[in-house]
Design an enzyme around this catalytic site. Structure first.
Site, PDB file in Angstrom:
ATOM      1  N   VAL A 197       1.418   7.560  -9.695  1.00 42.81           N
ATOM      2  CA  VAL A 197       1.650   6.308  -8.983  1.00 42.81           C
ATOM      3  C   VAL A 197       3.147   6.054  -8.854  1.00 42.81           C
ATOM      4  O   VAL A 197       3.906   6.264  -9.810  1.00 42.81           O
ATOM      5  CB  VAL A 197       1.019   5.140  -9.768  1.00 42.81           C
ATOM      6  CG1 VAL A 197       1.293   3.811  -9.100  1.00 42.81           C
ATOM      7  CG2 VAL A 197      -0.455   5.351  -9.985  1.00 42.81           C
ATOM      8  N   CYS A 198       3.550   5.572  -7.683  1.00 40.97           N
ATOM      9  CA  CYS A 198       4.902   5.040  -7.497  1.00 40.97           C
ATOM     10  C   CYS A 198       4.781   3.742  -6.697  1.00 40.97           C
ATOM     11  O   CYS A 198       3.708   3.132  -6.676  1.00 40.97           O
ATOM     12  CB  CYS A 198       5.817   6.056  -6.819  1.00 40.97           C
ATOM     13  SG  CYS A 198       5.405   6.418  -5.098  1.00 40.97           S
ATOM     14  N   ARG A 199       5.803   3.329  -6.037  1.00 38.58           N
ATOM     15  CA  ARG A 199       5.753   2.074  -5.281  1.00 38.58           C
ATOM     16  C   ARG A 199       4.906   2.205  -4.023  1.00 38.58           C
ATOM     17  O   ARG A 199       4.048   1.382  -3.749  1.00 38.58           O
ATOM     18  CB  ARG A 199       7.169   1.599  -4.927  1.00 38.58           C
ATOM     19  CG  ARG A 199       7.198   0.286  -4.164  1.00 38.58           C
ATOM     20  CD  ARG A 199       8.613  -0.196  -3.882  1.00 38.58           C
ATOM     21  NE  ARG A 199       9.519   0.858  -3.446  1.00 38.58           N
ATOM     22  CZ  ARG A 199       9.653   1.275  -2.189  1.00 38.58           C
ATOM     23  NH1 ARG A 199       8.951   0.731  -1.236  1.00 38.58           N
ATOM     24  NH2 ARG A 199      10.504   2.240  -1.895  1.00 38.58           N
TER      25      ARG A 199
END
Length: 98
Positions: free
Chosen positions: A59-61
């Protein structure tokens, strides 16, 4: 490395590992409960913190950095998926954050 939806990630998070690769200032805005936080730039030195025997949801932004990290983890022998849309999509879906 497939992309998965936030709904799939939420369903799988009790069994799979969630790896949040955002920077500290981004994580301060909220993180998926139970996620492991390793900023993308530190991952090479901290791979031992990830269980090689459990799938990883990265997960990232927005999903861009996490795509690259999931590819790198797959190349290193992990089973890794990218969460499409990242934390932006997770929060739009009104899923839990800590």
């Amino acid at each position: 490395m497939p992309d998965i939806t936030v709904v799939d990630a939420d369903r799988r998070r009790s069994e799979d590992q969630i790896l949040d690769v955002r920077e500290d200032f981004e994580v301060a805005e909220g993180m998926i409960p139970g996620a492991i936080h390793i900023p993308m730039g530190e991952l090479g030195n901290r791979l031992e913190e990830i269980d090689r025997f459990r799938p990883v949801i990265v997960v990232c932004r927005s999903g861009n950095r996490s795509t690259r990290v999931a590819d790198a983890l797959t190349d290193a022998g992990f089973i890794a998926d990218n969460m499409d849309g990242g934390m932006n999509a997770w929060q739009r879906a009104d899923l839990p954050v800590t």
